[in-house]
Design an enzyme around this catalytic site. Structure first.
Site, PDB file in Angstrom:
ATOM      1  N   LEU A 127      10.212   4.041  -3.830  1.00 47.50           N
ATOM      2  CA  LEU A 127       9.585   3.502  -2.718  1.00 47.50           C
ATOM      3  C   LEU A 127       8.976   4.686  -1.781  1.00 47.50           C
ATOM      4  CD1 LEU A 127      12.011   0.582  -1.423  1.00 47.50           C
ATOM      5  CD2 LEU A 127       9.734   0.243  -2.700  1.00 47.50           C
ATOM      6  N   CYS A 157       0.683  -1.669  -5.572  1.00 41.49           N
ATOM      7  CA  CYS A 157       1.881  -0.825  -4.971  1.00 41.49           C
ATOM      8  C   CYS A 157       2.198  -0.392  -3.765  1.00 41.49           C
ATOM      9  CB  CYS A 157       2.240   0.322  -6.058  1.00 41.49           C
ATOM     10  SG  CYS A 157       2.694  -0.311  -7.691  1.00 41.49           S
ATOM     11  N   PHE A 158       1.097   0.350  -3.106  1.00 43.76           N
ATOM     12  CA  PHE A 158       1.320   1.208  -2.069  1.00 43.76           C
ATOM     13  C   PHE A 158       1.731   0.281  -0.746  1.00 43.76           C
ATOM     14  CE2 PHE A 158      -1.530   5.150  -2.909  1.00 43.76           C
ATOM     15  CZ  PHE A 158      -0.486   5.667  -3.829  1.00 43.76           C
ATOM     16  N   GLU A 178      -2.326   4.113 -12.325  1.00 39.08           N
ATOM     17  CA  GLU A 178      -3.107   3.364 -13.142  1.00 39.08           C
ATOM     18  C   GLU A 178      -4.624   4.184 -13.014  1.00 39.08           C
ATOM     19  OE1 GLU A 178      -3.863  -0.688 -11.828  1.00 39.08           O
ATOM     20  OE2 GLU A 178      -1.852  -1.046 -11.612  1.00 39.08           O
ATOM     21  N   ASP A 206       6.619 -11.758 -23.093  1.00 41.98           N
ATOM     22  CA  ASP A 206       6.134 -12.221 -21.875  1.00 41.98           C
ATOM     23  C   ASP A 206       6.066 -13.821 -21.891  1.00 41.98           C
ATOM     24  OD1 ASP A 206       3.942 -10.590 -19.403  1.00 41.98           O
ATOM     25  OD2 ASP A 206       4.081 -13.071 -19.569  1.00 41.98           O
TER      26      ASP A 206
END
Ligand code: ADP
Length: 484
Positions: free
Chosen positions: A221, A276-277, A165, A37
Site C-alpha cells: 500500500l 491499483c493507485f 502493467e 478461476d
C-alpha cells in the site's frame, strides 16, 4: 513441500495471477502450476490463442509452458486440494456500499476463496496473499482457516506483487525486490523459506526480502501511495508551470537529477489511472481513519484530489479554448487505456475526460490500439462513484452512450473533428502524420496533449492550436483562460 514435486495453485486468473504464474512456471520447470478461476470464459481465453489480457511477451511465455507445467482450469476445488502452495490473487475492489463504502477494500472474493480452501483441503497448505489487501487481512484469513481447519496446518504468507502493467513480464523476470511476509514462528519461517526457494530459481537472494506479515502488507500500500504521490506532485507543479510560463518537462528533469529524488515517474500527464493507485490509497486512508490518524488520512487523500483536479482541469482547457462550448462538436480521443502497452481501462483518466466532454454535449470518436468498443461502452455507461461522498452512489445506467463511436485508426477518428485529445502515451501517436490529420479537421484545429507525446512547436508550425500539460501556453489559450 520437500522432496516431492511442488504443486502450486493460483486462485484468480487476472492481470496479476496470470502473468505471475506463467513466469513461475517458465523459471521453475520442476514445479506444476495450475491457475484456476470461477470465470469459465477467462479460463477458456487463457487456453486459447487469444489471451484475456494484453502484455508484451506474455503470449510467448504462456506458449512455452502451457500444457507442460502450466495449466488453466475451472476446477477450483480439485487444484486447491492437490496444491502445496496456494496463491490467492482474486479481485479486491473498493467497497461501493455499506460500512467503509468508497474507501475500504471489498474482501468478499477473498473470503469466499479462503472458505473454499478450508472446505476442500486435506493436507497442510501454505496460503499466499498475492492481491493487494488491507493490512491485517492475513490475520482474518488465518482465522477463517484455523476455525475451519479439521486438523490441517495453514501457514499464511503475504507476497505482494509489484509488477507494473505494460511491463509485467520484464518486471517479473527482473524484479527490484520480492517481498515475503510471514509469521515469526518456526512453522512461519519454514513457510517463508519454501516460498523463497521458488523465487530463488531466478531472483538473486539479496533481492528477496522477508518481513513480518503486516510489514509486507503495508509495504505494498505504501509503495503504491508513494508512486501515485510522485505523479500528483509533478501534476500539481504542471498547473503552476502553465500559470507562470515554466516548462514542466524542464522542471521535472532538473528536479529528478537530484539523486535523492531520481528521474523516474516524473512525467506530468492528464492523471494516473489503473486498478491499483486510487484503490490502494483509499484503502490506506480508510486504515488510517480506523486507527485514529485523520491527519495521515488527509495527507494521502490529497494525492487523489490532485489527480481528480488534473482531469477536470484538462476538460476545462478543452472546453474553454473552443469558445466555451463543445456542444455538437466532434472531438477525437486518441488512447483510452490507462497507460501504453496495456488494454486495461480500469480507472483510466480517459473515462473522466470523456464523461466531462459528453457532459458538455460533445460527440466523441475514440481510437485505441488495444481497447474494444464494448469495453469503452461499459466504462462510459457506468456511473462513477464518488469516493469522497459515497453516500450519493447512483445505480448503474445500462444504456449505451450513442455520442461515442470507435474507429480502428487515428486518422479516421480525427476526420472532421474540431479537436484531438491524446489521452494515452502509445508510441504510435508520436509517429502520426499530423499534417494529414490537420488537413481533414475543422479549423481552427486543436490538439490537447494529455501525455506530452507530441512536439508542440512542430504542431504549431502545421497550424494547430496546441495545449500540452505543463508547457508554456499557446497565445490562444492565454486569451481563453480555463476556469479551474
Ligand atoms: P487483478 O488485477 O488483481 O489480477 P483481476 O480482476 O484481473 O484482478 O482478476 C481477479 C480474478 O479472480 C478474476 O478473473 C475473478 O474471476 C477471479 N476470482 C474471484 N473470486 C474467485 C474465487 N472465489 N475463485 C476463483 N476465482 C475467483
Amino acid at each position: 513441500v520437500d522432496a516431492k514435486m511442488v504443486k502450486i495453485c493460483c486462485i484468480g486468473a487476472g492481470y496479476v495471477g496470470g502473468p505471475t504464474m506463467a513466469v513461475i512456471a517458465l523459471k521453475c520447470p520442476s514445479i506444476e502450476v495450475v491457475v484456476v478461476d470461477i470465470s469459465a470464459t477467462r479460463i477458456a481465453a487463457w487456453n486459447s490463442d487469444q489471451l484475456p489480457i494484453y502484455e508484451p511477451e506474455l503470449e510467448d511465455v504462456v506458449k512455452q509452458c502451457r500444457g507442460r507445467n502450466l495449466f488453466f482450469s475451472t476446477d477450483v476445488e480439485k487444484h486447491i486440494c492437490d496444491a502445496d502452495i496456494i496463491f490467492v490473487s482474486v479481485n479486491t475492489p473498493t467497497k461501493t456500499r455499506g460500512l467503509g463504502a468508497g474507501k475500504a477494500a471489498d474482501l468478499t472474493y477473498w473470503e469466499s476463496a479462503a472458505r473454499m480452501i478450508a472446505d476442500v483441503s486435506k493436507s497442510d497448505k501454505i496460503v499466499v496473499e498475492k492481491s493487494t489487501v488491507p493490512v491485517k487481512t492475513a490475520e482474518a484469513i488465518e482465522k477463517i482457516l484455523t476455525h475451519n481447519s479439521k486438523g490441517i496446518n495453514y501457514q499464511i504468507l503475504s507476497n505482494p506483487e509489484f509488477l507494473a502493467e505494460g511491463t509485467a513480464i520484464q518486471d517479473l523476470f527482473n524484479p527490484d525486490r520480492v517481498l515475503i511476509g510471514g509469521r515469526e514462528t518456526q512453522e512461519g519461517r519454514k513457510a517463508v523459506q519454501a516460498l523463497k526457494e521458488v523465487y530463488a530459481n531466478w531472483v538473486p537472494e539479496d533481492r528477496i526480502i522477508t518481513t513480518n506479515l503486516w510489514s509486507a502488507e503495508l509495504s505494498k500500500l505504501a509503495a503504491n501511495a508513494f508512486l501515485a504521490q510522485r505523479i500528483s506532485s509533478v501534476n500539481a507543479i504542471s498547473a503552476l508551470c502553465e500559470a507562470t510560463g515554466a516548462n514542466v518537462s524542464e522542471v521535472a528533469y532538473a528536479v529528478g537529477k537530484d539523486s535523492r529524488i531520481g528521474p523516474k515517474f516524473l512525467n506530468a500527464s492528464v492523471g494516473f489511472g489503473g486498478s491499483c493507485f486510487q484503490k490502494d490509497i483509499l484503502n490506506l486512508v480508510y486504515i488510517c481513519e480506523c486507527n485514529g490518524l485523520p491527519e495521515v488520512a488527509n495527507y494521502w487523500k490529497q494525492v487523489i484530489k490532485i489527480n481528480d483536479y488534473q482531469k477536470s482541469r484538462f476538460v476545462n482547457r478543452v472546453v474553454s479554448s473552443m469558445f466555451n462550448t463543445v456542444s455538437g462538436k466532434k472531438i477525437a480521443v486518441l488512447g483510452f487505456a490507462f497507460k501504453k502497452d496495456t488494454g486495461d481501462t480500469r480507472e483510466t483518466p480517459a473515462i473522466d475526460v470523456c464523461k466531462g466532454l459528453l457532459g458538455d454535449k460533445a460527440k466523441i470518436s475514440i481510437y485505441d490500439p488495444q481497447v474494444s468498443e464494448d469495453q469503452i461502452q461499459r466504462d462510459l455507461a457506468m456511473n462513477k462513484f464518488d469516493w469522497d461522498h459515497p453516500i450519493h452512489l447512483q445505480p448503474m445506467s445500462p444504456t449505451a452512450v450513442k455520442e461515442v463511436t470507435m474507429t480502428w485508426d487515428a486518422y479516421e477518428a480525427a476526420k472532421g473533428a474540431h479537436g484531438v485529445c491524446i489521452l494515452t502515451e502509445w508510441d504510435e501517436f508520436k509517429k502520426l502524420d499530423y499534417a494529414k490529420i490537420f488537413q481533414n479537421m475543422q479549423k481552427p484545429a486543436f490538439i490537447f496533449d494529455g501525455r506530452n507525446v507530441v512536439d508542440p512547436e512542430k504542431l504549431r508550425e502545421i497550424g494547430f492550436i496546441v495545449y500540452s500539460i505543463g508547457k508554456p501556453l499557446d497565445p490562444w489559450l492565454k486569451d481563453m483562460p480555463a476556469v479551474v
